[in-house]
Write a protein that holds these residues in place. Structure first.
Motif, PDB file in Angstrom:
ATOM      1  N   LEU A 151      50.325  48.019  43.975  1.00  0.00           N
ATOM      2  CA  LEU A 151      48.980  47.310  44.006  1.00  0.00           C
ATOM      3  C   LEU A 151      47.937  48.512  44.151  1.00  0.00           C
ATOM      4  N   VAL A 152      48.185  49.727  44.639  1.00  0.00           N
ATOM      5  CA  VAL A 152      47.330  50.631  44.594  1.00  0.00           C
ATOM      6  C   VAL A 152      46.892  51.214  43.241  1.00  0.00           C
ATOM      7  N   ARG A 153      48.213  51.226  42.527  1.00  0.00           N
ATOM      8  CA  ARG A 153      48.079  51.628  40.974  1.00  0.00           C
ATOM      9  C   ARG A 153      47.310  50.439  40.262  1.00  0.00           C
ATOM     10  N   GLY A 154      47.758  49.374  40.440  1.00  0.00           N
ATOM     11  CA  GLY A 154      46.989  48.261  39.863  1.00  0.00           C
ATOM     12  C   GLY A 154      45.435  48.131  39.877  1.00  0.00           C
ATOM     13  N   LEU A 155      45.096  48.240  40.978  1.00  0.00           N
ATOM     14  CA  LEU A 155      43.748  48.370  41.348  1.00  0.00           C
ATOM     15  C   LEU A 155      43.161  49.508  40.961  1.00  0.00           C
ATOM     16  N   ALA A 156      43.596  50.721  41.361  1.00  0.00           N
ATOM     17  CA  ALA A 156      42.856  51.857  41.103  1.00  0.00           C
ATOM     18  C   ALA A 156      43.012  52.175  39.681  1.00  0.00           C
ATOM     19  N   MET A 157      44.315  52.274  39.113  1.00  0.00           N
ATOM     20  CA  MET A 157      44.684  52.775  37.517  1.00  0.00           C
ATOM     21  C   MET A 157      43.794  51.972  36.634  1.00  0.00           C
ATOM     22  N   GLY A 158      44.117  50.676  37.137  1.00  0.00           N
ATOM     23  CA  GLY A 158      43.372  49.777  35.949  1.00  0.00           C
ATOM     24  C   GLY A 158      41.903  49.749  36.063  1.00  0.00           C
TER      25      GLY A 158
END
Lengths: 270, 304
Positions: A260-267
């Motif tokens: 979730l963190v990756r999806g929100l922050a990375m994206g």
């Protein structure tokens, strides 16, 4: 001295975390109370467990609304992934100029509120007799999530080292092998993150569901909103309904926190 | 020279093939997006020029700009813009501040750190319709709400939140829901910061506050920008807490709710479409301006 300060900050953190989480915890507790205990003016922390709230949900047919939610969320997520993976591949691994323009177009459609397109869709669905239809709702959800999915996924794809792709091409891998054997294994966690986020957005969506469904395809959020009829006590059964509705996403989000963190922050950041 | 020509030609051929592959890969997504959002938007523009009320099916006709004139003259638009912008700006700023606070607190190493983070992200995961209902009835209610139990226990008067302070009610619930979103992005930013640089700064005698102001904050800038951008986009379209908690009363009638009211209660398709078009234009303007101003304020604060 330093240690004392550290434990003070930790205590402060926990107090804040507790206050912040309290409404959710309280909802959970209330769902296991009798209506009288839940509506007590002095809040009851200790009570006899009473699951009749959940029983009354079943009587009101909540299962079928959950099914509609599940069908529209899962199917729309699969559709979004099927459309976004090739698009993201093209955008980051084989970028060409007017494809970049396509990306900015995608991002700009996310700015467009549902208000922009809801009326014609409503009229078209009405004409085609697919108002109050899970399939129609699914298409709208896919359209709603596609821009953000393409955007996030592009950043996951751009992490794939181009040398690996080029090496595979030189070795004579055709496009399909290159995609399935080389690129997809690297971006799979990213795809999972994007899928989770799309699922959450669809599962929780209320505005479009209220407008486009009424009975046959009603999803959980409008069911919840129509729940309070103002007669008698309802806090326990409302808490039970909210708990059941929120739990799948909460658990999925807890388990997949990293994604979730990756999806929100990375994206976002890249 | 002569030997390189065929190679160049074949590269050109491969490039051309790649261009077509790229295009055909993006085409399905692009087509779907256009059919589901762009074409309907054009139709919305067309609808907005029509005289079309579902209650009077016999009287459909071209109205040209009549709907727009009534949108701008009936006096619903300006309060609605103020509500939308006010709610969005307040919720974004508050969520950013609380999100930053939580991110800083959760970036430390302490026992149960993972559990604390898990609990904090929950409001972002919970169904917004459920969140609005729970806040309305089990937190804000005058007789059975916890908040009023606390205030009356302290000898303060009880407050009928959703009727007396509808704007604050909506902003509180939205801030609660969006704080975890800002926290997650900012925490990712904090964790991507190099520990050595921070330690070096503290060895050199820089205080925690100065280190934060001069090193952490500039590092976080892009994370703050992106969280504000995404948060604003989501919040500008806010509908759920308004529909569930206040029904648009007391200065909470956002554009999304106004359109819903016109189309699905008033059944005036033409006018609702005009509101839709105005909403899109305003969203674009507000998003652009608000973001630029916010960043200027932030930059000025940071570069003092």
């Amino acid at each position: 001295m330093k240690k004392a300060k550290a434990s003070l900050i930790t205590t402060f953190t926990w107090v804040l975390v507790f206050l912040f989480f309290f409404p959710v915890g309280w909802m959970f507790l209330n769902s296991f109370k009798s209506e009288n205990d839940a509506s007590s003016i002095v809040p009851k922390l200790f009570f006899n467990i009473d699951t009749s709230g959940f029983q009354r949900l079943m009587d009101r047919g909540m299962i079928s609304y959950l099914e509609h939610s599940l069908a529209s969320s899962v199917t729309s997520t699969l559709l979004v992934i099927a459309l976004a993976v090739p698009a993201a591949y093209a955008l980051s691994i084989r970028p060409i100029k007017n494809v970049q323009d396509a990306l900015s177009f995608f991002i700009s459609t996310r700015f467009m509120p549902a208000a922009a397109s809801i009326l014609p869709l409503y009229m078209i669905f009405k004409t085609l007799h697919v108002l109050d239809n899970v399939g129609a709702l699914t298409l709208v959800y896919a359209a709603m999530n596609l821009p953000i999915a393409v955007w996030m996924m592009r950043s996951f794809f751009s992490e794939v080292p181009l040398e690996i792709v080029e090496a595979a091409q030189i070795d004579g891998a055709n496009f399909r092998t290159e995609l399935t054997r080389v690129v997809l294994p690297i971006v799979l966690p990213g795809i999972a993150a994007v899928a989770l986020i799309c699922f959450i957005f669809s599962w929780n969506e209320y505005f479009l569901a209220t407008l486009l469904t009424s009975n046959n395809a009603k999803t959980t959020p409008p069911f919840l909103a129509s729940f309070v009829d103002g007669r008698g006590l309802f806090l326990s059964v409302l808490s039970a309904a909210s708990t059941v509705a929120a739990l799948p996403v909460i658990i999925a989000g807890w388990i997949a926190q990293k994604q979730l963190v990756r999806g929100l922050a990375m994206g976002a950041v890249k | 020279m002569t030997t390189t020509t065929p190679a160049v030609a074949s590269i050109g051929k491969v490039a051309k093939k790649n261009v077509w592959l790229s295009r055909s890969l993006i085409l399905p997504a692009l087509t779907f997006g256009i059919v589901m959002t762009q074409i309907p938007f054009l139709v919305t523009i067309y609808f907005s020029l029509l005289n079309w009320n579902l209650l009077k099916p016999g009287e459909i006709g071209f109205a040209w700009f009549k709907n727009y004139i009534s949108v701008f003259t009936t006096g619903d638009l300006v309060p609605s813009i103020i509500a939308t912008v006010g709610i969005t700006a307040s919720a974004v700023i508050l969520s950013l501040l609380f999100g930053l606070l939580f991110a800083i607190l959760l970036d430390r190493n302490f026992r149960g750190q993972a559990l604390a983070r898990t609990l904090v992200i929950t409001p972002f995961l919970i169904m917004p319709a459920a969140a609005s209902l729970i806040w309305k009835y089990s937190m804000f209610d005058t007789s059975i709400g916890i908040i009023n139990w606390v205030t009356t226990s302290l000898g303060l008067p009880s407050i009928a939140w959703s009727t007396d302070l509808p704007l604050a009610t909506v902003i509180i619930v939205l801030t609660w829901q969006f704080t975890p979103f800002f926290m997650l992005i900012l925490l990712a930013g904090l964790q991507s910061q190099s520990r050595e640089v921070i330690e070096a700064a503290s060895v050199d005698g820089a205080g925690a506050l100065r280190t934060f102001q001069w090193m952490t904050l500039p590092h976080l800038r892009q994370y703050i920008e992106i969280s504000v951008l995404l948060g604003s986009i989501m919040l500008l379209q806010v509908f759920d807490p308004v529909a569930i908690m206040t029904k648009g009363t007391g200065g909470t009638k956002t554009l999304a709710y106004l359109l819903y009211e016109r189309a699905f209660i008033g059944l005036d398709v033409g006018q609702a479409a005009a509101y839709g078009v105005v909403t899109v234009v305003l969203t674009l303007i507000v998003a652009t301006i608000a973001l630029k101003t916010l960043f200027k304020v932030f930059m000025a604060g940071g570069n003092r």
